[in-house]
Design a protein around this motif. Structure first.
Motif, PDB file in Angstrom:
ATOM      1  N   ASP A 131     -18.361  90.577  55.346  1.00 24.39           N
ATOM      2  CA  ASP A 131     -19.173  89.489  55.717  1.00 24.39           C
ATOM      3  C   ASP A 131     -19.798  89.921  57.084  1.00 24.39           C
ATOM      4  OD1 ASP A 131     -18.906  87.326  54.345  1.00 24.39           O
ATOM      5  OD2 ASP A 131     -17.429  86.425  55.468  1.00 24.39           O
ATOM      6  N   LYS A 132     -19.114  91.027  57.860  1.00 26.07           N
ATOM      7  CA  LYS A 132     -19.674  91.441  59.135  1.00 26.07           C
ATOM      8  C   LYS A 132     -21.132  92.165  59.120  1.00 26.07           C
ATOM      9  CE  LYS A 132     -15.313  92.282  61.421  1.00 26.07           C
ATOM     10  NZ  LYS A 132     -14.341  93.517  60.559  1.00 26.07           N
ATOM     11  N   ASN A 133     -21.033  92.824  57.839  1.00 21.52           N
ATOM     12  CA  ASN A 133     -22.391  93.383  57.745  1.00 21.52           C
ATOM     13  C   ASN A 133     -23.534  92.735  56.919  1.00 21.52           C
ATOM     14  OD1 ASN A 133     -21.219  95.872  58.901  1.00 21.52           O
ATOM     15  ND2 ASN A 133     -20.131  96.414  56.865  1.00 21.52           N
TER      16      ASN A 133
ATOM     17  N   SER B 292     -36.747  88.612  55.437  1.00 26.21           N
ATOM     18  CA  SER B 292     -36.715  87.518  56.605  1.00 26.21           C
ATOM     19  C   SER B 292     -35.826  86.343  56.272  1.00 26.21           C
ATOM     20  CB  SER B 292     -37.927  87.277  56.983  1.00 26.21           C
ATOM     21  OG  SER B 292     -38.379  86.037  57.837  1.00 26.21           O
TER      22      SER B 292
ATOM     23  N   ALA C 290     -31.014  92.477  56.722  1.00 24.89           N
ATOM     24  CA  ALA C 290     -32.154  92.899  57.574  1.00 24.89           C
ATOM     25  C   ALA C 290     -32.796  94.183  57.129  1.00 24.89           C
ATOM     26  CB  ALA C 290     -31.704  92.969  58.950  1.00 24.89           C
ATOM     27  N   LYS C 291     -31.870  95.159  56.711  1.00 25.59           N
ATOM     28  CA  LYS C 291     -32.175  96.212  56.298  1.00 25.59           C
ATOM     29  C   LYS C 291     -33.062  96.353  54.854  1.00 25.59           C
ATOM     30  CE  LYS C 291     -28.331  99.198  58.049  1.00 25.59           C
ATOM     31  NZ  LYS C 291     -26.975  99.215  57.787  1.00 25.59           N
ATOM     32  N   GLU C 292     -32.823  95.315  54.186  1.00 28.60           N
ATOM     33  CA  GLU C 292     -33.922  95.089  53.076  1.00 28.60           C
ATOM     34  C   GLU C 292     -35.093  94.445  53.434  1.00 28.60           C
ATOM     35  OE1 GLU C 292     -32.747  95.140  49.433  1.00 28.60           O
ATOM     36  OE2 GLU C 292     -30.818  96.341  49.861  1.00 28.60           O
ATOM     37  N   ASN C 293     -35.428  94.213  54.706  1.00 32.12           N
ATOM     38  CA  ASN C 293     -36.518  93.567  55.098  1.00 32.12           C
ATOM     39  C   ASN C 293     -36.855  92.444  54.645  1.00 32.12           C
ATOM     40  OD1 ASN C 293     -38.381  94.401  57.153  1.00 32.12           O
ATOM     41  ND2 ASN C 293     -38.811  96.392  55.737  1.00 32.12           N
TER      42      ASN C 293
ATOM     43  N   LEU D 145     -25.701  90.356  57.268  1.00 30.34           N
ATOM     44  CA  LEU D 145     -26.768  90.086  57.903  1.00 30.34           C
ATOM     45  C   LEU D 145     -27.494  91.209  58.359  1.00 30.34           C
ATOM     46  CD1 LEU D 145     -25.992  86.899  60.156  1.00 30.34           C
ATOM     47  CD2 LEU D 145     -27.073  86.919  57.826  1.00 30.34           C
ATOM     48  N   ASP D 146     -26.768  92.155  58.663  1.00 31.98           N
ATOM     49  CA  ASP D 146     -27.610  93.707  58.726  1.00 31.98           C
ATOM     50  C   ASP D 146     -27.961  94.172  57.608  1.00 31.98           C
ATOM     51  OD1 ASP D 146     -27.028  94.073  61.390  1.00 31.98           O
ATOM     52  OD2 ASP D 146     -25.279  94.988  61.214  1.00 31.98           O
ATOM     53  N   ASP D 147     -27.278  93.969  56.626  1.00 34.60           N
ATOM     54  CA  ASP D 147     -27.716  94.584  55.297  1.00 34.60           C
ATOM     55  C   ASP D 147     -29.012  93.916  54.697  1.00 34.60           C
ATOM     56  OD1 ASP D 147     -25.827  96.015  55.209  1.00 34.60           O
ATOM     57  OD2 ASP D 147     -24.416  94.905  53.431  1.00 34.60           O
TER      58      ASP D 147
END
Ligand code: ADP
Ligand code: MG
Length: 398
Positions: free
Chosen positions: A282-284, A295, A290-293, A286-288
């Motif tokens: 889970d930790k990653n 929104s 965002a990395k996929e662009n 939202l980051d992942d």
């Protein structure tokens, strides 16, 4: 002489007759001893030969994939054609005019193709025209990187071009000409009872545009607000005064308390995801995302799951990512975010209660809500949108 930016949208330049109305507006401005700087969108909407959507469909039929750089180069052609047509028609009528691309107009952007951001302007080409008594007609929606690569400013980007030039040329007004008499209390295509709003603040219009009201691009409102340049939305086909957008005035602040809501906007094609939490992965997440662009919007985080919405265009991409990382999820497709906007609702109790009650009475299920100082948003099903907007329009006396 007063410089005035006049931007004409796709339907305004679509036909021989509509282009005559465009010329009338430009010539009226010259006759009032103003210096018009014209910005145009591509000709027509989907289906017209040189409309942006037609160019997209065309290239998709020609090739399987296309680089973003080439994509922007292709899309920029629609506005260039339009600028050449309008400049030539002005010349024919005896008004000296010159068509300029975004590059020739000196709109310098970053290299973020498809949605580039302005870095700075070098409007010498436009100023040269103005000094020579030539009406510049600028292809909207496009700019250039410092290396000379053509970029585009995102859909609806001709509004942004108009606002950028308004700022760069210290215009006394930015006029956005379209096919409605101004900004209305709701999208007239969805709500029959929508009415024209004569005056609004930049902030309210920004909230509206950002919440999906297509009538103006939110970034254009931001630029006009930063430059404190009055923005006017008008109809190419009528002589109505339109909507005048300025900083919050006393007149706006003195409206009766019964009118705390100014308008309702909506954004279709939303998909609501509910994702179960599962430990370290889970930790990653939202980051992942965002990395996929991709929104995300309307996010709520709970101890065992999180809920948020995304645009339908990214649904398959996100599902792929979730499956790859073995996240358990469910989704509701075909949702719409309906947002009510009013600068004066801050601190007024009971607004949310009125929305919920009105929806409940009509059996409209609210899937999620969010609020800010000046907006309240509800996620509902797309099939309920027209009814929800109409009843909220009535509930808040719009
Ligand atoms: P243009 O091609 O001139 O830029 P757009 O289609 O981008 O025109 O914007 C005009 C359209 O915006 C109108 O035809 C109307 O359907 C839609 N619209 C959505 N919300 C609103 C609103 N609140 N007020 C006025 N028009 C709206
Ligand atoms: Mg538009």
């Amino acid at each position: 002489m007063n410089r005035v930016i006049q931007k004409f949208g796709g339907t305004s330049v679509a036909t021989r007759e509509s282009r005559e109305r465009v010329l009338d507006k430009i010539i009226d401005s010259v006759k009032s001893s103003e210096s018009p700087i014209v910005v145009v969108s591509a000709i027509g909407r989907k289906g017209s030969p040189y409309a942006t959507d037609t160019l997209i469909e065309f290239i998709n039929n020609c090739v399987e994939s296309i680089e973003d750089r080439e994509y922007d180069l292709l899309l920029s052609c629609g506005e260039i054609i339009s600028a050449v047509v309008i400049a030539s028609l002005l010349n024919k009528k005896g008004y000296k005019s010159r068509a300029l691309t975004g590059t020739q107009a000196g709109i310098i952007t970053d290299a973020h193709y498809k949605d580039a951001d302005l870095l700075y302007t070098q409007p010498e080409g436009i100023v040269y025209c103005l000094n020579q008594g030539i009406i510049p007609v600028i292809a909207g929606f496009q700019g250039t990187t410092e290396q000379g690569e053509v970029t585009t400013l995102g859909r609806g980007g001709s509004d942004t071009t108009a606002a950028i030039l308004g700022m760069a040329l210290n215009a006394s007004r930015i006029e956005i000409y379209t096919d409605v008499d101004g900004i209305m209390t709701a999208d007239p295509r969805v709500c029959e009872k929508a009415k024209i709003i004569p005056q609004m603040s930049y902030n309210e219009v920004f909230q509206m545009a950002d919440s999906g009201a297509k009538v103006i691009h939110p970034r254009a409102v931001e630029y006009a607000m930063n430059g404190n340049i009055p923005l006017v939305i008008k109809n190419t086909f009528t002589d109505e005064p339109g909507t005048y957008i300025i900083q919050k005035t006393k007149q706006l602040a003195d409206k009766p308390i019964s009118h705390i809501i100014t308008s309702i906007a909506h954004k279709n094609d939303r998909v609501q995801f509910t994702i179960q939490n599962h430990g370290d992965c889970d930790k990653n997440l939202l980051d992942d995302i965002a990395k996929e662009n991709i929104s995300i919007d309307l996010i709520n985080i709970f101890p065992y799951y999180k809920v948020f919405t995304i645009d339908k265009a990214y649904q398959l991409q996100l599902e792929h990512l979730l499956r790859l990382n073995q996240h358990a999820y469910s989704l509701i497709g075909n949702c719409s975010k309906v947002t009510i906007i009013g600068e004066r609702m801050t601190g007024v109790p009971g607004v949310m209660a009125r929305i919920v009650k009105a929806c409940q009475q009509a059996n409209i299920e609210i899937l999620q809500t969010a609020d800010s100082l000046t907006t309240i948003a509800c996620l509902i099903r797309e099939t309920d949108v027209a009814q929800a907007i109409t009843l909220l329009h009535e509930e808040f006396n719009l």
